[in-house]
Design a protein around this motif. Structure first.
Motif, PDB file in Angstrom:
ATOM      1  N   LEU A 147       0.829  -1.204   0.000  1.00 50.26           N
ATOM      2  CA  LEU A 147       0.000   0.000   0.000  1.00 50.26           C
ATOM      3  C   LEU A 147       0.861   1.251   0.000  1.00 50.26           C
ATOM      4  CD1 LEU A 147      -2.973   0.906   0.119  1.00 50.26           C
ATOM      5  CD2 LEU A 147      -2.752   1.016   2.600  1.00 50.26           C
ATOM      6  N   GLU A 148       1.929   1.226   0.783  1.00 49.04           N
ATOM      7  CA  GLU A 148       2.835   2.374   0.841  1.00 49.04           C
ATOM      8  C   GLU A 148       3.500   2.607  -0.511  1.00 49.04           C
ATOM      9  OE1 GLU A 148       6.824   3.935   3.243  1.00 49.04           O
ATOM     10  OE2 GLU A 148       5.992   1.952   3.645  1.00 49.04           O
ATOM     11  N   ALA A 149       3.906   1.508  -1.154  1.00 49.22           N
ATOM     12  CA  ALA A 149       4.555   1.625  -2.464  1.00 49.22           C
ATOM     13  C   ALA A 149       3.597   2.215  -3.495  1.00 49.22           C
ATOM     14  CB  ALA A 149       5.048   0.256  -2.920  1.00 49.22           C
ATOM     15  N   VAL A 150       2.344   1.751  -3.463  1.00 52.65           N
ATOM     16  CA  VAL A 150       1.340   2.263  -4.406  1.00 52.65           C
ATOM     17  C   VAL A 150       1.086   3.746  -4.158  1.00 52.65           C
ATOM     18  CG1 VAL A 150      -1.087   2.137  -5.077  1.00 52.65           C
ATOM     19  CG2 VAL A 150       0.222   0.038  -4.760  1.00 52.65           C
ATOM     20  N   GLU A 151       0.976   4.118  -2.877  1.00 51.39           N
ATOM     21  CA  GLU A 151       0.733   5.519  -2.539  1.00 51.39           C
ATOM     22  C   GLU A 151       1.906   6.395  -2.967  1.00 51.39           C
ATOM     23  OE1 GLU A 151       0.003   5.335   1.611  1.00 51.39           O
ATOM     24  OE2 GLU A 151      -2.127   4.814   1.399  1.00 51.39           O
ATOM     25  N   ASN A 152       3.128   5.890  -2.772  1.00 50.60           N
ATOM     26  CA  ASN A 152       4.310   6.643  -3.182  1.00 50.60           C
ATOM     27  C   ASN A 152       4.350   6.828  -4.692  1.00 50.60           C
ATOM     28  OD1 ASN A 152       5.199   6.907  -0.566  1.00 50.60           O
ATOM     29  ND2 ASN A 152       6.605   5.170  -0.655  1.00 50.60           N
ATOM     30  N   LEU A 153       4.009   5.757  -5.422  1.00 53.38           N
ATOM     31  CA  LEU A 153       4.006   5.843  -6.880  1.00 53.38           C
ATOM     32  C   LEU A 153       2.922   6.791  -7.374  1.00 53.38           C
ATOM     33  CD1 LEU A 153       4.640   2.135  -7.960  1.00 53.38           C
ATOM     34  CD2 LEU A 153       6.167   4.085  -8.268  1.00 53.38           C
ATOM     35  N   ASP A 154       1.752   6.730  -6.742  1.00 56.69           N
ATOM     36  CA  ASP A 154       0.661   7.635  -7.127  1.00 56.69           C
ATOM     37  C   ASP A 154       1.056   9.086  -6.885  1.00 56.69           C
ATOM     38  OD1 ASP A 154      -0.913   5.547  -7.904  1.00 56.69           O
ATOM     39  OD2 ASP A 154      -2.110   5.473  -6.067  1.00 56.69           O
ATOM     40  N   SER A 155       1.692   9.323  -5.740  1.00 58.10           N
ATOM     41  CA  SER A 155       2.128  10.679  -5.412  1.00 58.10           C
ATOM     42  C   SER A 155       3.191  11.160  -6.394  1.00 58.10           C
ATOM     43  CB  SER A 155       2.681  10.712  -3.985  1.00 58.10           C
ATOM     44  OG  SER A 155       3.224  11.985  -3.681  1.00 58.10           O
ATOM     45  N   ALA A 156       4.150  10.276  -6.705  1.00 61.81           N
ATOM     46  CA  ALA A 156       5.212  10.634  -7.649  1.00 61.81           C
ATOM     47  C   ALA A 156       4.640  10.890  -9.041  1.00 61.81           C
ATOM     48  CB  ALA A 156       6.256   9.521  -7.701  1.00 61.81           C
ATOM     49  N   GLN A 157       3.679  10.067  -9.451  1.00 63.77           N
ATOM     50  CA  GLN A 157       3.068  10.238 -10.766  1.00 63.77           C
ATOM     51  C   GLN A 157       2.314  11.561 -10.846  1.00 63.77           C
ATOM     52  OE1 GLN A 157       3.349   7.941 -13.522  1.00 63.77           O
ATOM     53  NE2 GLN A 157       2.692   9.858 -14.469  1.00 63.77           N
ATOM     54  N   ALA A 158       1.645  11.927  -9.754  1.00 67.03           N
ATOM     55  CA  ALA A 158       0.913  13.195  -9.723  1.00 67.03           C
ATOM     56  C   ALA A 158       1.881  14.375  -9.857  1.00 67.03           C
ATOM     57  CB  ALA A 158       0.114  13.307  -8.429  1.00 67.03           C
ATOM     58  N   LYS A 159       3.020  14.285  -9.177  1.00 65.72           N
ATOM     59  CA  LYS A 159       4.029  15.345  -9.274  1.00 65.72           C
ATOM     60  C   LYS A 159       4.610  15.406 -10.685  1.00 65.72           C
ATOM     61  CE  LYS A 159       5.445  14.946  -4.422  1.00 65.72           C
ATOM     62  NZ  LYS A 159       6.532  14.492  -3.500  1.00 65.72           N
ATOM     63  N   PHE A 160       4.844  14.233 -11.259  1.00 65.52           N
ATOM     64  CA  PHE A 160       5.408  14.174 -12.609  1.00 65.52           C
ATOM     65  C   PHE A 160       4.421  14.755 -13.626  1.00 65.52           C
ATOM     66  CE2 PHE A 160       6.556  11.636 -16.503  1.00 65.52           C
ATOM     67  CZ  PHE A 160       7.780  12.249 -16.715  1.00 65.52           C
ATOM     68  N   ASP A 161       3.142  14.414 -13.473  1.00 72.62           N
ATOM     69  CA  ASP A 161       2.111  14.958 -14.369  1.00 72.62           C
ATOM     70  C   ASP A 161       2.040  16.477 -14.241  1.00 72.62           C
ATOM     71  OD1 ASP A 161       1.521  12.420 -15.203  1.00 72.62           O
ATOM     72  OD2 ASP A 161      -0.235  12.182 -13.902  1.00 72.62           O
ATOM     73  N   ASP A 162       2.195  16.966 -13.015  1.00 72.72           N
ATOM     74  CA  ASP A 162       2.169  18.413 -12.794  1.00 72.72           C
ATOM     75  C   ASP A 162       3.339  19.091 -13.495  1.00 72.72           C
ATOM     76  OD1 ASP A 162       1.173  20.848 -11.366  1.00 72.72           O
ATOM     77  OD2 ASP A 162       3.136  20.713 -10.395  1.00 72.72           O
ATOM     78  N   LEU A 163       4.497  18.429 -13.474  1.00 70.56           N
ATOM     79  CA  LEU A 163       5.659  18.978 -14.179  1.00 70.56           C
ATOM     80  C   LEU A 163       5.395  19.057 -15.681  1.00 70.56           C
ATOM     81  CD1 LEU A 163       8.603  17.090 -12.392  1.00 70.56           C
ATOM     82  CD2 LEU A 163       7.938  19.477 -12.086  1.00 70.56           C
ATOM     83  N   LEU A 164       4.824  17.987 -16.225  1.00 67.60           N
ATOM     84  CA  LEU A 164       4.558  17.948 -17.665  1.00 67.60           C
ATOM     85  C   LEU A 164       3.478  18.943 -18.080  1.00 67.60           C
ATOM     86  CD1 LEU A 164       4.642  14.098 -18.386  1.00 67.60           C
ATOM     87  CD2 LEU A 164       6.466  15.779 -18.696  1.00 67.60           C
TER      88      LEU A 164
END
Length: 265
Positions: free
Chosen positions: A71-88
């Motif tokens: 669950l922690e790994a999924v949450e971390n990936l979701d958070s990272a993906q959201a930040k990456f999408d914001d950058l793009l």
């Protein structure tokens, strides 16, 4: 007590569905529940019954740990993906690069996001169909990340180098414990020593291992490139596991004495 009893009965009725039960009722797998299992085990009349309850408790503990880490790994990936999408989605590359600098300043440039950015650049660089404009964007984001990493908490890198240079495992473990014990009001006992938190050092170990895994000997993170010897990587993994087991998992696992009782049964 009734809730613990009901949960135990549900597990005993469907022992092969432990993972599904944990997914549905994770909040019920508390320290008190595992203490209840210890009590049940102690009151069993036969050694066979005690062993059965102990093995069931061990399976539950292992499954809960796996669930939480997943669950922690999924949450971390979701958070990272959201930040990456914001950058793009930034209005310009310059704005995106400034966001990366801001994330680094706020210590939010985590290993998952770094890995996403590095992977995006690696894919773009090797692509024969991607436009040069896109490759340039990925490259600039990658360079901004690389530059920002150098400005982030260098003391953890110095501390890692110190720990990795200690050959004796017990001495290394002692030095690790000392690094997490700055004293009252966070005043360092030794003005020349390096102190940090388990979570922060764990984050940097993950960044180093992610960089090593992604690029192996060609990693562009200088500190990771210097740590590519097999023995160093092995020590990094050991440090990571030690921090997870001894410092980060304490709030999840049952008390030490409870775990000891389970192991002795």
């Amino acid at each position: 007590m009734d809730r613990h009893c009901e949960l135990l009965k549900e597990i005993q009725d469907s022992p092969t569905d432990i993972n599904a039960i944990i997914t549905r009722r994770r909040k019920d797998f508390t320290d008190e529940f595992f203490q209840y299992l210890n009590l049940v085990s102690e009151t069993c009349d036969s050694l066979e019954d005690r062993d059965e309850v102990s093995r069931l408790a061990a399976r539950c503990l292992s499954a809960v740990g796996t669930y939480d880490k997943t669950l922690e790994a999924v949450e971390n990936l979701d958070s990272a993906q959201a930040k990456f999408d914001d950058l793009l989605n930034s209005p310009s590359v310059d704005v995106a690069c400034e966001k990366i600098k801001s994330l680094a300043k706020g210590k939010e440039l985590d290993s998952s996001l770094v890995l996403l950015i590095n992977s995006a650049w690696a894919s773009a660089k090797d692509s024969t169909t991607m436009k040069n404009e896109v490759k340039d964007i990925m490259y600039r984001l990658y360079k901004a990340t690389k530059s920002s990493l150098k400005s982030m908490a260098p003391k953890e890198i110095k501390l890692l180098k110190h720990l990795l240079n200690i050959t004796d495992p017990e001495e290394r473990f002692s030095a690790l414990a000392t690094a997490f014990s700055p004293g009252n009001e966070h005043e360092a006992k030794d003005p020349h020593a390096l102190y940090t938190t388990p979570k922060e050092l764990h984050k940097w170990i993950k960044i180093m291992l992610d960089a090593y895994t992604l690029h192996k000997e060609e990693t562009d993170i200088k500190e990771a490139k210097k740590m590519t010897q097999p023995v160093v990587i092995q020590r990094l993994f050991i440090l990571k596991e030690t921090i997870e087991e001894e410092y980060l998992d304490q709030t999840m696992a049952p008390r030490t004495e409870d775990k000891t009782e389970l192991e002795e049964l």
